[in-house]
Design a protein around this motif. Structure first.
Motif, PDB file in Angstrom:
ATOM      1  N   THR A 101      66.788  95.206 122.532  1.00  0.00           N
ATOM      2  CA  THR A 101      67.335  96.523 122.225  1.00  0.00           C
ATOM      3  C   THR A 101      68.040  97.114 123.434  1.00  0.00           C
ATOM      4  O   THR A 101      69.139  97.640 123.336  1.00  0.00           O
ATOM      5  CB  THR A 101      66.204  97.474 121.768  1.00  0.00           C
ATOM      6  OG1 THR A 101      65.574  96.890 120.635  1.00  0.00           O
ATOM      7  CG2 THR A 101      66.745  98.837 121.409  1.00  0.00           C
ATOM      8  N   PHE A 102      67.421  97.018 124.612  1.00  0.00           N
ATOM      9  CA  PHE A 102      68.032  97.536 125.828  1.00  0.00           C
ATOM     10  C   PHE A 102      69.318  96.799 126.141  1.00  0.00           C
ATOM     11  O   PHE A 102      70.323  97.399 126.458  1.00  0.00           O
ATOM     12  CB  PHE A 102      67.059  97.428 127.013  1.00  0.00           C
ATOM     13  CG  PHE A 102      67.677  97.862 128.303  1.00  0.00           C
ATOM     14  CD1 PHE A 102      67.896  99.199 128.568  1.00  0.00           C
ATOM     15  CD2 PHE A 102      68.086  96.933 129.239  1.00  0.00           C
ATOM     16  CE1 PHE A 102      68.492  99.609 129.754  1.00  0.00           C
ATOM     17  CE2 PHE A 102      68.677  97.324 130.420  1.00  0.00           C
ATOM     18  CZ  PHE A 102      68.874  98.663 130.677  1.00  0.00           C
ATOM     19  N   ALA A 103      69.309  95.476 126.030  1.00  0.00           N
ATOM     20  CA  ALA A 103      70.505  94.685 126.336  1.00  0.00           C
ATOM     21  C   ALA A 103      71.642  95.041 125.393  1.00  0.00           C
ATOM     22  O   ALA A 103      72.788  95.139 125.802  1.00  0.00           O
ATOM     23  CB  ALA A 103      70.188  93.200 126.262  1.00  0.00           C
ATOM     24  N   ALA A 104      71.329  95.264 124.132  1.00  0.00           N
ATOM     25  CA  ALA A 104      72.378  95.592 123.170  1.00  0.00           C
ATOM     26  C   ALA A 104      72.989  96.956 123.472  1.00  0.00           C
ATOM     27  O   ALA A 104      74.197  97.126 123.423  1.00  0.00           O
ATOM     28  CB  ALA A 104      71.810  95.572 121.760  1.00  0.00           C
ATOM     29  N   SER A 105      72.167  97.945 123.815  1.00  0.00           N
ATOM     30  CA  SER A 105      72.712  99.269 124.087  1.00  0.00           C
ATOM     31  C   SER A 105      73.459  99.295 125.414  1.00  0.00           C
ATOM     32  O   SER A 105      74.459  99.973 125.543  1.00  0.00           O
ATOM     33  CB  SER A 105      71.607 100.320 124.080  1.00  0.00           C
ATOM     34  OG  SER A 105      70.706 100.099 125.134  1.00  0.00           O
ATOM     35  N   ALA A 106      72.977  98.563 126.400  1.00  0.00           N
ATOM     36  CA  ALA A 106      73.652  98.529 127.695  1.00  0.00           C
ATOM     37  C   ALA A 106      74.959  97.757 127.604  1.00  0.00           C
ATOM     38  O   ALA A 106      75.893  98.026 128.343  1.00  0.00           O
ATOM     39  CB  ALA A 106      72.747  97.913 128.749  1.00  0.00           C
ATOM     40  N   ALA A 107      75.048  96.806 126.682  1.00  0.00           N
ATOM     41  CA  ALA A 107      76.248  95.986 126.554  1.00  0.00           C
ATOM     42  C   ALA A 107      77.410  96.772 125.951  1.00  0.00           C
ATOM     43  O   ALA A 107      78.550  96.367 126.056  1.00  0.00           O
ATOM     44  CB  ALA A 107      75.950  94.756 125.716  1.00  0.00           C
ATOM     45  N   ASP A 108      77.143  97.903 125.289  1.00  0.00           N
ATOM     46  CA  ASP A 108      78.208  98.696 124.688  1.00  0.00           C
ATOM     47  C   ASP A 108      79.173  99.229 125.744  1.00  0.00           C
ATOM     48  O   ASP A 108      80.368  99.271 125.532  1.00  0.00           O
ATOM     49  CB  ASP A 108      77.623  99.880 123.915  1.00  0.00           C
ATOM     50  CG  ASP A 108      76.863  99.434 122.678  1.00  0.00           C
ATOM     51  OD1 ASP A 108      77.020  98.271 122.273  1.00  0.00           O
ATOM     52  OD2 ASP A 108      76.105 100.247 122.133  1.00  0.00           O
ATOM     53  N   LEU A 109      78.639  99.657 126.885  1.00  0.00           N
ATOM     54  CA  LEU A 109      79.448 100.191 127.976  1.00  0.00           C
ATOM     55  C   LEU A 109      79.480  99.159 129.098  1.00  0.00           C
ATOM     56  O   LEU A 109      78.431  98.708 129.547  1.00  0.00           O
ATOM     57  CB  LEU A 109      78.843 101.501 128.487  1.00  0.00           C
ATOM     58  CG  LEU A 109      79.680 102.284 129.479  1.00  0.00           C
ATOM     59  CD1 LEU A 109      80.918 102.861 128.787  1.00  0.00           C
ATOM     60  CD2 LEU A 109      78.865 103.398 130.077  1.00  0.00           C
ATOM     61  N   GLN A 110      80.671  98.773 129.513  1.00  0.00           N
ATOM     62  CA  GLN A 110      80.791  97.756 130.553  1.00  0.00           C
ATOM     63  C   GLN A 110      81.779  98.176 131.630  1.00  0.00           C
ATOM     64  O   GLN A 110      82.722  98.917 131.363  1.00  0.00           O
ATOM     65  CB  GLN A 110      81.240  96.427 129.955  1.00  0.00           C
ATOM     66  CG  GLN A 110      80.235  95.809 129.028  1.00  0.00           C
ATOM     67  CD  GLN A 110      80.679  94.448 128.554  1.00  0.00           C
ATOM     68  OE1 GLN A 110      81.851  94.095 128.600  1.00  0.00           O
ATOM     69  NE2 GLN A 110      79.733  93.675 128.086  1.00  0.00           N
ATOM     70  N   LEU A 111      81.527  97.675 132.839  1.00  0.00           N
ATOM     71  CA  LEU A 111      82.429  97.875 133.964  1.00  0.00           C
ATOM     72  C   LEU A 111      83.108  96.549 134.272  1.00  0.00           C
ATOM     73  O   LEU A 111      82.453  95.515 134.309  1.00  0.00           O
ATOM     74  CB  LEU A 111      81.660  98.297 135.211  1.00  0.00           C
ATOM     75  CG  LEU A 111      80.833  99.556 135.151  1.00  0.00           C
ATOM     76  CD1 LEU A 111      80.195  99.820 136.509  1.00  0.00           C
ATOM     77  CD2 LEU A 111      81.684 100.720 134.755  1.00  0.00           C
ATOM     78  N   HIS A 112      84.380  96.615 134.500  1.00  0.00           N
ATOM     79  CA  HIS A 112      85.146  95.443 134.906  1.00  0.00           C
ATOM     80  C   HIS A 112      85.863  95.832 136.194  1.00  0.00           C
ATOM     81  O   HIS A 112      86.646  96.787 136.190  1.00  0.00           O
ATOM     82  CB  HIS A 112      86.167  95.065 133.829  1.00  0.00           C
ATOM     83  CG  HIS A 112      85.566  94.945 132.464  1.00  0.00           C
ATOM     84  ND1 HIS A 112      84.963  93.790 132.025  1.00  0.00           N
ATOM     85  CD2 HIS A 112      85.456  95.841 131.456  1.00  0.00           C
ATOM     86  CE1 HIS A 112      84.521  93.979 130.794  1.00  0.00           C
ATOM     87  NE2 HIS A 112      84.810  95.219 130.428  1.00  0.00           N
TER      88      HIS A 112
END
Length: 107
Positions: A16-27
């Motif tokens: 659950t944490f990985a899925a929510s954190a994956a929504d916002l990403q830095l490149h």
């Protein structure tokens, strides 16, 4: 049995944490003394998103900023010394997402 139940619960929370954190990403793309950070959410650039940039005071951009229309923020190291720069954004759940880059000196 209790150990197995605990393992499943931990795995579910981690997913659950990985899925929510994956929504916002830095490149971050850096080359020589320049860095460009792009913030994306669900794969799309995010305009007007707050970004904290910390590093040398000789950066062209330092402090609390917002992303441009294309979701990016650019900085340049104007010092004659290499500098470490830290970019931080906070997702909707209050989690900080951090990217660090080492920028070369201005030549």
């Amino acid at each position: 049995m209790k150990t197995l139940t605990t393992a499943f619960a931990i795995a579910a929370l981690s997913t659950t944490f990985a899925a929510s954190a994956a929504d916002l990403q830095l490149h971050v793309f850096s080359h020589n003394n320049n860095a460009t950070l792009t913030v994306t959410k669900d794969g799309q650039p995010v305009s007007g998103y707050p970004v904290s940039v910390q590093g040398a005071s000789t950066l062209t951009t330092n402090g609390n900023l917002e992303t441009a229309e294309n979701g990016s923020v650019s900085v340049k190291n104007l010092s004659n010394q290499p500098q470490s720069v830290k970019f931080t954004v906070t997702d909707d759940n209050g989690n900080n997402i951090v990217a660090k880059r080492f920028l070369g000196r201005n030549s």
